[in-house]
Design an enzyme around this catalytic site. Structure first.
Site, PDB file in Angstrom:
ATOM      1  N   GLY A 212       5.734 -19.830  19.940  1.00 46.65           N
ATOM      2  CA  GLY A 212       6.390 -20.078  18.890  1.00 46.65           C
ATOM      3  C   GLY A 212       6.724 -19.533  17.559  1.00 46.65           C
ATOM      4  O   GLY A 212       5.093 -18.698  16.829  1.00 46.65           O
ATOM      5  N   ASN A 213       7.638 -19.708  16.524  1.00 46.97           N
ATOM      6  CA  ASN A 213       6.570 -19.295  15.190  1.00 46.97           C
ATOM      7  C   ASN A 213       7.360 -20.430  14.645  1.00 46.97           C
ATOM      8  O   ASN A 213       8.738 -21.252  14.436  1.00 46.97           O
ATOM      9  CB  ASN A 213       7.922 -17.630  14.916  1.00 46.97           C
ATOM     10  N   HIS A 214       7.709 -20.338  12.942  1.00 43.85           N
ATOM     11  CA  HIS A 214       8.026 -21.022  11.975  1.00 43.85           C
ATOM     12  C   HIS A 214       9.666 -21.076  11.732  1.00 43.85           C
ATOM     13  O   HIS A 214      10.072 -21.507  10.366  1.00 43.85           O
ATOM     14  CB  HIS A 214       6.884 -20.902  10.945  1.00 43.85           C
ATOM     15  N   ALA A 280      14.606 -15.375  14.976  1.00 43.76           N
ATOM     16  CA  ALA A 280      13.104 -14.333  15.335  1.00 43.76           C
ATOM     17  C   ALA A 280      12.859 -14.721  17.084  1.00 43.76           C
ATOM     18  O   ALA A 280      12.438 -15.727  16.940  1.00 43.76           O
ATOM     19  CB  ALA A 280      12.450 -16.035  14.236  1.00 43.76           C
TER      20      ALA A 280
END
Ligand code: CTP
Length: 403
Positions: A212-214, A280
């Protein structure tokens, strides 16, 4: 959330028996989230007290140019009051005040404020039936509507005189509904459908792990909230976030992976007028998702990744009437890379975030963007709260789609 939320409303109260209902009106407007200030004509104080109205509005009530009982009094600036307001509502509006408004005879603070105001002006007439149908009053109505002022018509019923006819001030709840509907119709995105993607995507490695990402989703949710406040019907397709839907005109579709976001975005794209892809999205996902939790048996471990669907590019390839907006997060050759992305993905607008800018980070409250349109023109903005950034972006889009 009401379209009145956050609006600065100046309520003008004149000397009619319906003035007692203005107290309810203040209360309803405040409940809708509006900031209310009251200006009364001096004679209106015979019908309702300034104390009631200042208590309900939580603001000082003004009725004269200067407070004659206070020797340190300051001039009550009608120009500043008129400029402060997002809208001026005069309720009740008596035949006398309407006539003065039509003639421009500014012999009290309310009329002077009316003449100085640049905002939309609404008036709710209230008077006895014969006054209401007098040609002089009809003349005032005609003149004021020709000035662009908006009449909230009187209703039919029993009047203070005991007579029955037209002249009753519209009920406070109906005045509020009238304002809401009128403002909504004039909103930049009234009748428009907007698709927004937000947040990160999670790509499963096994039943308990993911890539995943932030991304916090804050930018996309701010866009959705402002678009809804500006009259749009919003479909918000969001990856995992803890954020809540901020408006009743937003339909939230929660997804987890890029594939689910792709499917949801394509489902709603056809019907939308504007699509803003701020998510994102993970560019890669594990080629195979393990059915059981992966054990740490090996010294080294690698996962084979495959590309996810590029949602924005696939929408760019099929777009027809839609105004399509993408985001670009760049660390080098920012403008050049963003312009290339705009062309390659067939966008109408790209919102460039540069990670080199201060105040720009995943999860931050602020953002700094540069807009680049299909003519390759660039429009840089300063560091702002994400809600303000959302307003800049949506104002730009609104001007483009109405051009
Ligand atoms: N985007 C998308 N689907 C993807 C990847 C990105 O819809 N699989 C969208 C994002 O929502 C954003 C835009 O594409 O609006 C730009 O994404 P970005 O990651 O900056 O660019 P990429 O196209 O992935 O190119 P690169 O990684 O080479 O910079």
């Amino acid at each position: 959330m009401s379209v009145l939320s956050g609006k600065k409303i100046l309520l003008g109260i004149t000397a009619g028996i319906a003035a007692y209902k203005s107290a309810f009106l203040v209360r309803l407007l405040v409940k809708k989230g509006a900031e209310v200030r009251v200006v009364m004509t001096p004679a209106a104080k015979d019908f309702v007290t300034p104390l009631t109205l200042s208590t309900l509005s939580k603001n000082e009530v003004l009725s004269t140019f200067v407070d004659e009982e206070n020797e340190n009094a300051q001039w009550n600036n009608h120009v500043a009051l008129g400029l402060w307001a997002d809208l001026l509502l005069i309720a009740p509006a008596t035949a006398n005040t309407l006539s003065k408004m039509a003639q421009g005879s500014s012999d009290n603070l309310l009329i002077a404020t009316y003449l100085s105001a640049k905002c939309p002006i609404y008036f709710a007439p209230a008077m006895d039936l014969d006054m209401h149908r007098h040609p002089s009053t009809s003349e005032s109505f005609k003149k004021l509507t020709a000035f662009g002022n908006i009449m909230i018509p009187s209703t039919h019923g029993e009047l203070a005189s005991g007579l029955v006819g037209t002249g009753r001030m519209a009920e406070p709840a109906d005045i509020v509904t009238f304002l809401e509907q009128d403002l909504l119709k004039k909103s930049p995105f009234y009748g428009k459908k907007i698709l927004i993607t937000a947040g990160p995507t999670y790509e499963a490695i096994d039943p308990v792990r993911f890539i995943g990402n932030h991304s916090s989703g804050k930018m996309g949710f701010a866009l959705a909230r402002v678009a809804a406040q500006w009259g749009a019907e919003v479909t918000l397709v969001s990856g995992p976030t803890s954020l809540q839907v901020p408006h009743e005109s937003i339909t939230l579709i929660r997804v987890t992976s890029a594939k689910e976001m792709y499917q949801a975005s394509h489902r709603y794209f056809d019907a939308c007028d504007v699509a803003i892809l701020s998510a994102a999205v993970a560019d890669y996902r594990p080629k195979v998702k393990a059915t059981q939790k992966i054990k740490k048996s090996e010294r080294e471990f690698s996962i084979q990744l495959e590309k996810t669907e590029d949602i924005l590019a696939t929408l760019g390839a099929i777009k027809q009437k839609q105004y399509l907006v993408g985001f670009a997060l760049e660390t080098e050759n920012e403008l050049e890379n963003a312009k290339t992305k705009l062309k390659k993905k067939n966008l109408d607008l790209i919102v460039l975030n540069s990670l080199n800018d201060e105040g720009v980070a995943f999860g931050a409250q602020t953002n700094k963007v540069t807009l680049i349109d299909a003519d390759n023109k660039t429009y840089p903005f300063g560091v702002k709260e994400k809600t303000e950034v959302a307003k800049d972006i949506l104002k730009f889009i609104s001007e483009k789609i109405h051009a």
